[in-house]
Scaffold this active site. Structure first.
Site, short mmCIF file in Angstrom:
data_model
loop_
_atom_site.label_atom_id
_atom_site.label_comp_id
_atom_site.label_asym_id
_atom_site.label_seq_id
_atom_site.Cartn_x
_atom_site.Cartn_y
_atom_site.Cartn_z
N THR A 172 0.81 -1.11 0.01
CA THR A 172 -0.08 0.02 -0.20
C THR A 172 1.01 1.17 0.05
OG1 THR A 172 -1.71 1.08 1.19
CG2 THR A 172 -0.01 0.12 2.46
N THR A 178 8.73 0.10 -2.85
CA THR A 178 8.50 1.15 -3.94
C THR A 178 8.19 2.53 -3.25
OG1 THR A 178 6.08 0.20 -4.25
CG2 THR A 178 7.82 -0.39 -5.77
N CYS A 179 7.57 2.21 -2.16
CA CYS A 179 7.21 3.46 -1.50
C CYS A 179 8.15 4.47 -1.16
CB CYS A 179 6.27 3.14 -0.20
SG CYS A 179 4.83 2.32 -0.52
N VAL A 180 9.57 4.16 -0.86
CA VAL A 180 10.37 4.66 -0.63
C VAL A 180 11.80 4.72 -1.37
CG1 VAL A 180 10.06 4.85 2.12
CG2 VAL A 180 11.34 2.88 1.30
#
Length: 631
Positions: free
Chosen positions: A208, A597-599
């Site tokens: 998410t 992927t979020c960071v």
């Protein structure tokens, strides 16, 4: 334009084949005062007015001449020469102050000058100003913090995240991958107008946040390019069935040649092919710009529309089925919402639109002319230009006062294109590549001759760029403006719009990433440093990637195949590469890299060689897409 006048114009075009007079961009710009004395009192106003006139001349010089067929319409003076460094520095100081944004105390002169004379400020400055004037305080503050990262954290924005933080509401939605386009339509219908930040999660996946959301925008962007949707010019060429090239000037039925010998018929066919640039041996060598925008033959199994010159709406004729028009309008209305929401949330879409479509977005559609056809259908543009040279010769003859009316008629009728009379090219007043859209009433039965050739070229241009796409673009505007006013985009020029919507330009197929730039932007950590062998190998591998490999890598690491505006330096947070922890008894060559992927976090095993690392990265990037699970 009022509805009555618009309807009357359409009737005139369809019945009589008369194209409305095209607006001159120079006349429109020069007649409009940049700023009135009542809006802003400053001794510099006359200088700004003069600069505006000079900039308009540099951008639109070709409209003063019959230069529609010149392959290069670049400005006479580069746009960078018009940027005022002192004014840009003053604007940046205002925009990088969080207190100015939080209190809404932006100086009035900044917005007025930026919209009246965008050329005096660099794109990065106008991009930040766009967020300040278009959206709420928290979104503008969020963009300021991101821009601070792009500039290296210096200045007033550098410590802004320590003092203030935007409070953005977040709305999370779960979607299924197998029918993402239909679900995206429902999501945008429900949340496009909302000020909340949209976040996406996929069904049966634990991931998410930013990564899945960026991938959602990328996946929907790809689905909107499906050939079976019939949204884009040339869609027929990418469907899984044999078809004729949509950019050619060809009739659905070849002309019947009678009373001619076999040699004469062969000569006629050869002339027609040469006139339409279909004969490779006889066609002239294209310029460098034409090579960049040439249209390749589509692969037989292609299912997505992809033109090097970008996507432009498919022209719809007046006889099109109502259901088809309704579906096209619904899709473009959704596209408007989708792109506006992406910009609002600082997300990127991956839809390579034509510059000619971007001109619609900044209300320059009345300025579109034959020269803009090259950004939609380069092959068609080259063919029309060859016909236009014949039409110009006919115009010169018609204006020759030394000839009688009968002599003029004979001379014009005798005009040829490479030895072939115009009448024998077998053209009629049907939109090229369409086969069913009449350019005027009775156009199917009206042959193109040297006498009406100029009218034919004008009608093809008008229908392809304006008349045939008006309904779709009006629907696009309606969807877009349900999120925020489209007029706010006028702070940008059409050629800059790709950066606004899609992030950093992807460049040409052979454009590589610079090793020095990669070394500056990659942050080694947790087991690696700048001198680590694995980091040096990674930089060398990334520097060798072509465009498709770059897109795969970015999709794998960030969730989006495009970099944000500003390139690698603008990644927020920056790309971090750490050593993947393995037990000492395990062979790192047996493991694939993984990402957060979020960071923008890449976990890279310490491979034994560059060949092994290249292979593992390729395998992970190609096979590890479209799935967000715990590693």
């Amino acid at each position: 334009i009022c509805h009555y006048c618009r309807t009357k114009q359409v009737r005139v075009v369809r019945a009589e084949g008369l194209v409305p007079r095209r607006e001159s961009p120079l006349v429109v710009i020069l007649r409009a005062a940049p700023l009135s004395e009542g809006e802003l009192r400053d001794a510099a106003l006359p200088a700004l007015g003069l600069l505006r006139a000079l900039h308009a001349l540099c951008r639109h010089w070709h409209t003063l001449y019959r230069a529609a067929c010149l392959p290069d319409h670049r400005p006479l003076v580069p746009n960078a020469e018009f940027i005022n460094a002192k004014l840009a520095a003053k604007a940046n100081r205002q925009l990088q102050d969080p207190l100015v944004i939080m209190t809404g105390n932006l100086p009035p002169w900044l917005k007025k000058i930026a919209y009246a004379c965008p050329f005096v400020l660099p794109f990065e400055c106008r991009h930040l100003l766009f967020y300040v004037v278009s959206f709420d305080r928290d979104r503008a503050l969020q963009r300021l913090l991101e821009a601070g990262g792009e500039r290296g954290g210096g200045g007033a924005a550098g410590g802004a995240d320590e003092r203030v933080a935007p409070r953005l509401d977040r709305r999370k939605r779960t979607v299924q991958r197998h029918n993402v386009l239909r679900q995206a339509e429902h999501v945008m219908h429900e949340f496009a107008h909302s000020k909340a930040l949209l976040e996406i999660q996929y069904e049966n996946e634990v991931g998410t946040g930013l990564g899945p959301t960026l991938e959602f925008y990328a996946l929907v962007s790809q689905e909107l390019q499906r050939a079976d949707l019939d949204l884009w010019h040339g869609s027929e060429n990418f469907k899984q069935k044999p078809t004729s090239f949509g950019g050619e000037i060809v009739k659905s039925q070849p002309p019947v040649v009678t009373d001619r010998s076999a040699d004469a018929a062969a000569r006629l066919a050869s002339s027609v092919r040469d006139a339409l640039n279909l004969d490779e041996e006889r066609a002239p060598e294209p310029s460098d710009l034409e090579k960049e925008t040439s249209i390749p033959s589509p692969a037989p199994d292609a299912t997505y529309v992809s033109w090097p010159c970008g996507l432009f709406p498919q022209a719809v004729g007046r006889n099109a089925r109502a259901s088809h028009v309704s579906r096209a309008k619904a899709k473009f209305r959704f596209l408007g919402k989708f792109m506006a929401k992406a910009v609002m949330d600082s997300r990127m879409v991956d839809i390579p639109l034509s510059v000619s479509m971007y001109r619609w977005l900044v209300s320059e559609e009345k300025w579109l002319s034959l020269s803009d056809v090259r950004h939609v259908a380069p092959e068609l543009w080259r063919s029309l230009c060859r016909l236009r040279r014949v039409a110009e010769r006919a115009r010169v003859i018609a204006l020759d006062s030394r000839q009688s009316a009968e002599q003029k008629t004979q001379l014009i009728s005798g005009l040829e294109l490479d030895g072939c009379p115009i009448e024998e090219l077998g053209l009629d007043f049907i939109l090229p590549g369409d086969g069913c859209t009449e350019l005027r009433r009775g156009g199917r039965d009206l042959p193109v001759t040297a006498h009406n050739l100029h009218n034919y070229i004008d009608l093809v241009t008008h229908w392809l760029l304006y008349e045939g796409v008006t309904k779709q673009m009006e629907a696009f505007r309606e969807g877009f403006e349900s999120v925020f006013p489209l007029a706010n985009l006028k702070i940008f020029y059409p050629e800059e719009m790709e950066q606004v919507f899609c992030g950093s330009p992807s460049g040409g197929r052979d454009q590589r990433w610079e090793p020095r730039m990669l070394a500056e932007c990659i942050r080694p950590d947790h087991g690696y440093n700048a001198e680590s062998r694995a980091i040096r190998m990674l930089i060398d591998i990334l520097a060798s990637y072509n465009r498709e490999e770059q897109r795969l890598f970015l999709q794998f690491v960030t969730g989006s195949p495009r970099l944000p505006t500003g390139g690698f330096k603008a990644l927020n947070p920056p790309l971090t590469v750490v050593r993947k922890s393995l037990e000492s008894s395990l062979d790192p060559d047996e493991y694939l890299p993984s990402v957060m992927t979020c960071v923008n976090y890449l976990k890279l095993p310490d491979y034994t060689s560059a060949e092994v690392m290249r292979g593992k990265l390729r395998l992970a990037a190609s096979e590890g897409q479209h799935s967000f699970h715990l590693s």
